[in-house]
Scaffold this motif. Structure first.
Motif, PDB file in Angstrom:
ATOM      1  N   GLY B  65       6.853 -10.430  -7.603  1.00 10.38           N
ATOM      2  CA  GLY B  65       6.317 -10.334  -5.921  1.00 10.38           C
ATOM      3  C   GLY B  65       6.603 -11.524  -5.370  1.00 10.38           C
ATOM      4  O   GLY B  65       6.668 -11.545  -3.981  1.00 10.38           O
ATOM      5  N   TRP B  68       8.581 -11.612  -1.937  1.00  6.83           N
ATOM      6  CA  TRP B  68       8.003 -11.146  -0.586  1.00  6.83           C
ATOM      7  C   TRP B  68       7.444 -12.569   0.069  1.00  6.83           C
ATOM      8  O   TRP B  68       6.714 -12.579   1.170  1.00  6.83           O
ATOM      9  CB  TRP B  68       6.790 -10.195  -0.852  1.00  6.83           C
ATOM     10  N   THR B 108       3.534  -2.586   6.338  1.00  6.30           N
ATOM     11  CA  THR B 108       3.458  -3.564   4.988  1.00  6.30           C
ATOM     12  C   THR B 108       2.792  -2.763   3.972  1.00  6.30           C
ATOM     13  O   THR B 108       3.054  -2.820   2.690  1.00  6.30           O
ATOM     14  CB  THR B 108       3.165  -4.587   5.409  1.00  6.30           C
ATOM     15  N   TRP B 109       1.678  -2.161   4.420  1.00  7.52           N
ATOM     16  CA  TRP B 109       0.752  -1.254   3.376  1.00  7.52           C
ATOM     17  C   TRP B 109       1.550  -0.149   2.796  1.00  7.52           C
ATOM     18  O   TRP B 109       1.706  -0.182   1.377  1.00  7.52           O
ATOM     19  CB  TRP B 109      -0.454  -0.930   4.061  1.00  7.52           C
ATOM     20  N   THR B 112       4.040  -1.586   0.022  1.00 11.43           N
ATOM     21  CA  THR B 112       3.451  -1.867  -1.205  1.00 11.43           C
ATOM     22  C   THR B 112       3.166  -0.550  -1.883  1.00 11.43           C
ATOM     23  O   THR B 112       3.458  -0.395  -3.137  1.00 11.43           O
ATOM     24  CB  THR B 112       1.993  -2.514  -1.066  1.00 11.43           C
ATOM     25  N   SER B 124       0.152   2.944 -10.696  1.00 10.34           N
ATOM     26  CA  SER B 124      -0.177   2.993  -9.272  1.00 10.34           C
ATOM     27  C   SER B 124      -1.322   4.032  -9.136  1.00 10.34           C
ATOM     28  O   SER B 124      -2.228   3.954  -8.415  1.00 10.34           O
ATOM     29  CB  SER B 124       1.058   2.657  -8.588  1.00 10.34           C
ATOM     30  N   LEU B 218      -2.699  -8.163   1.901  1.00 11.87           N
ATOM     31  CA  LEU B 218      -1.360  -7.676   1.573  1.00 11.87           C
ATOM     32  C   LEU B 218      -0.859  -8.072   0.190  1.00 11.87           C
ATOM     33  O   LEU B 218      -0.452  -7.255  -0.327  1.00 11.87           O
ATOM     34  CB  LEU B 218      -0.369  -7.936   2.756  1.00 11.87           C
ATOM     35  N   THR B 219      -1.277  -9.407  -0.003  1.00  4.61           N
ATOM     36  CA  THR B 219      -0.629  -9.794  -1.401  1.00  4.61           C
ATOM     37  C   THR B 219      -1.443  -9.345  -2.461  1.00  4.61           C
ATOM     38  O   THR B 219      -1.010  -9.035  -3.467  1.00  4.61           O
ATOM     39  CB  THR B 219      -0.887 -11.189  -1.564  1.00  4.61           C
ATOM     40  N   TYR B 221      -2.684  -5.966  -2.399  1.00  2.00           N
ATOM     41  CA  TYR B 221      -2.110  -4.648  -2.494  1.00  2.00           C
ATOM     42  C   TYR B 221      -0.918  -4.775  -3.186  1.00  2.00           C
ATOM     43  O   TYR B 221      -0.330  -3.853  -3.968  1.00  2.00           O
ATOM     44  CB  TYR B 221      -1.994  -4.100  -1.069  1.00  2.00           C
ATOM     45  N   LEU B 222       0.065  -5.876  -2.887  1.00  2.00           N
ATOM     46  CA  LEU B 222       1.440  -5.812  -3.682  1.00  2.00           C
ATOM     47  C   LEU B 222       1.111  -6.404  -5.011  1.00  2.00           C
ATOM     48  O   LEU B 222       1.893  -5.750  -5.952  1.00  2.00           O
ATOM     49  CB  LEU B 222       2.083  -7.190  -2.990  1.00  2.00           C
ATOM     50  N   ASN B 225       0.589  -3.206  -7.068  1.00  2.00           N
ATOM     51  CA  ASN B 225       1.598  -2.102  -7.168  1.00  2.00           C
ATOM     52  C   ASN B 225       2.963  -2.906  -7.658  1.00  2.00           C
ATOM     53  O   ASN B 225       3.958  -2.117  -7.854  1.00  2.00           O
ATOM     54  CB  ASN B 225       1.904  -1.723  -5.756  1.00  2.00           C
ATOM     55  N   ILE B 226       3.023  -4.281  -7.931  1.00  2.00           N
ATOM     56  CA  ILE B 226       4.313  -4.564  -8.359  1.00  2.00           C
ATOM     57  C   ILE B 226       4.620  -4.739  -9.870  1.00  2.00           C
ATOM     58  O   ILE B 226       3.718  -4.963 -10.653  1.00  2.00           O
ATOM     59  CB  ILE B 226       4.704  -6.033  -7.651  1.00  2.00           C
TER      60      ILE B 226
END
Lengths: 254, 226
Positions: B65, B68, B108-109, B112, B124, B218-219, B221-222, B225-226
């Motif tokens: 991640g 990003w 952005t959401w 992710t 996920s 956002l981090t 959520y990332l 999912n990453i």
């Protein structure tokens, strides 16, 4: 290409000279003339030590210097006050809720800057000094490393001068070993030869002894054979006479 | 020129040309970049701030991640600057516009979520069911978690908009009260003024915190999912 080189050679004389500040140290801007020479990436001109001088936090000192000849020390203040009162009285600026909100906001900002400004400046200075110290430390370490390397190299060169001692010693060593080996072999030869000769001598002695013994035995044997019975009786009678004579002499002495 | 309470939320116009684009792009002009080792105090502080913020926000994310990082830090920087500069009087804050915040939040959401569905679809989708739930509750919980997932972009955008709009409005209202009471009831006005001072401090904090929370979520959520 040659013209490019020529212009580049001329550029330091033209470009950097005009970069030297015409204003005293601490001037706000360095006036760089536009497009007078080809762009140089290095050496980068140094940054000024301090930022531009300001009075009361936001008004540049240049305004005060500009107005000083004509209006003296109070000139800019009069200008500011006059402008402000003009805007207020003519309602060019209307006092509304934003004025109060803005006033409070600006007041808080000024308070924060006055209270924490020097600390933040100290932190910034410390960060810069740490960066410089790190770079200087790297430089000094490299210098020390290279100095040590030079000393080591000189030592090695000195060692090379003494190499002949080693070679002489080794040469002597080898000579001694050769000599010792030669003597050992010589001695071996000597012992071997002596052994052979001793063998022959011993054989000669043995032969001689055997001959002698043989001869003695042969003589004795012959002599015994030659002694007849007659001679034996005579010899025995002589012996008895001798003994008698001896006994008489012995009796006489007693 | 009378100023109503909602004039500050109108996009400024110059001769009929909406000035939203300069409003968005002029705020970051106070952030400088230089390639020198030793900078002046302003640039040193700003470099150290962005470096510390990057370390603090991107460390919890796995290595995949980290690409990003520049996106998130640029977003953080822009939101912080827009929010804090909007606190000055007579300034327009773009982040009070719901359209702008949704334009930041939804893509952005969605990025992710799509990264998660593309690279690790099982994991996920597995986020839709927390561990250790009783078997009977599973269907209901999946629906609840899906709703919670789909409402995230709306929540992100509306959170930022609502906080800033409410804050600005409160400041305007309180300062109007101070102005109105100043001549008649001065003591009440001064108490209201104290309230206004505290409120302004709160708004400064909220401006910074809301930007930070936006990027932090956002981090998170990332990281899922990453």
């Amino acid at each position: 290409m040659l013209s490019r080189l020529a212009v580049r050679a001329l550029a330091p004389a033209g470009g950097l000279k005009s970069l030297a500040p015409a204003l005293p140290v601490g001037a706000v801007q360095i006036f760089r003339p536009l497009h007078t020479s080809q762009q140089h990436l290095a050496p980068v001109p140094p940054l000024p030590e301090t930022g531009g001088k300001v009075r009361h936090g936001i008004f540049p000192e240049e305004i005060f210097q500009f107005l000083y000849p004509k209006t003296g020390v109070t000139g800019p203040y009069m200008l500011g006050t006059g402008l402000l009162l003009y805007m207020l009285s003519k309602e060019l600026y209307v006092v509304n809720h934003e004025t109060i909100a803005g006033g409070v906001m600006v007041g808080i900002i000024i308070y924060i800057i006055k209270k924490y400004g020097p600390d933040v400046a100290a932190i910034a200075d410390k960060l810069n000094e740490d960066a410089i110290a790190q770079a200087t430390a790297v430089k000094n370490d490299m210098i020390a490393e290279h100095t040590t390397a030079i000393e080591e190299e000189k030592k090695e060169q000195w060692r090379v001068e003494g190499r002949h001692y080693l070679f002489d010693t080794k040469r002597n060593n080898v000579a001694i070993m050769l000599e010792t080996n030669y003597r050992e072999r010589l001695f071996t030869v000597y012992t071997e030869v002596k052994k052979r000769l001793d063998y022959h001598v011993a054989i000669q002695h043995l032969r001689r002894n055997m001959e002698q013994n043989h001869m003695i035995n042969w003589v004795e044997q012959n002599v015994r054979q030659s002694i007849t019975a007659q001679q034996e009786k005579e010899s025995i009678a002589k012996c008895i006479l001798d003994l008698k004579a001896l006994s008489k002499s012995a009796q006489a002495t007693v | 020129m009378t100023l109503s309470f909602f004039d500050q939320f109108a996009i400024p116009n110059l001769l009929g040309i909406p000035l939203i684009i300069p409003a968005l792009f002029f705020s970051p002009t106070i952030w400088f970049s230089t390639n020198r080792l030793i900078q002046n105090r302003y640039s040193t502080i700003q470099s150290s701030l962005i470096i510390n913020a990057t370390k603090q926000m991107m460390l919890p994310i796995s290595i995949a991640g980290h690409k990003w990082a520049s996106t998130f830090m640029a977003l953080l920087l822009m939101l912080t600057l827009l929010n804090t500069l909007g606190l000055l009087p007579y300034t327009f804050t773009p982040t009070t516009q719901l359209s702008m915040n949704m334009a930041l939040a939804i893509p952005t959401w969605l990025m992710t979520v799509l990264i998660g569905l593309r690279n690790q679809p099982t994991a996920s989708l597995g986020h839709l069911l927390p561990e250790g739930t009783p078997t009977l509750l599973i269907p209901m919980l999946v629906m609840i978690e899906t709703a919670s997932l789909l409402i995230r972009p709306i929540a992100l955008g509306v959170r930022l908009t609502a906080n800033l709009t409410a804050g600005h409005l409160l400041i305007q209202l309180t300062s109007t009260a101070v102005l109105a009471l100043m001549n008649s009831m001065t003591l009440t006005a001064s108490i209201t003024l104290i309230l206004l001072i505290l409120l302004t401090c709160l708004e400064m904090a909220v401006a910074l915190i809301q930007a930070y929370v936006f990027v932090l979520l956002l981090t998170l959520y990332l990281q899922e999912n990453i």
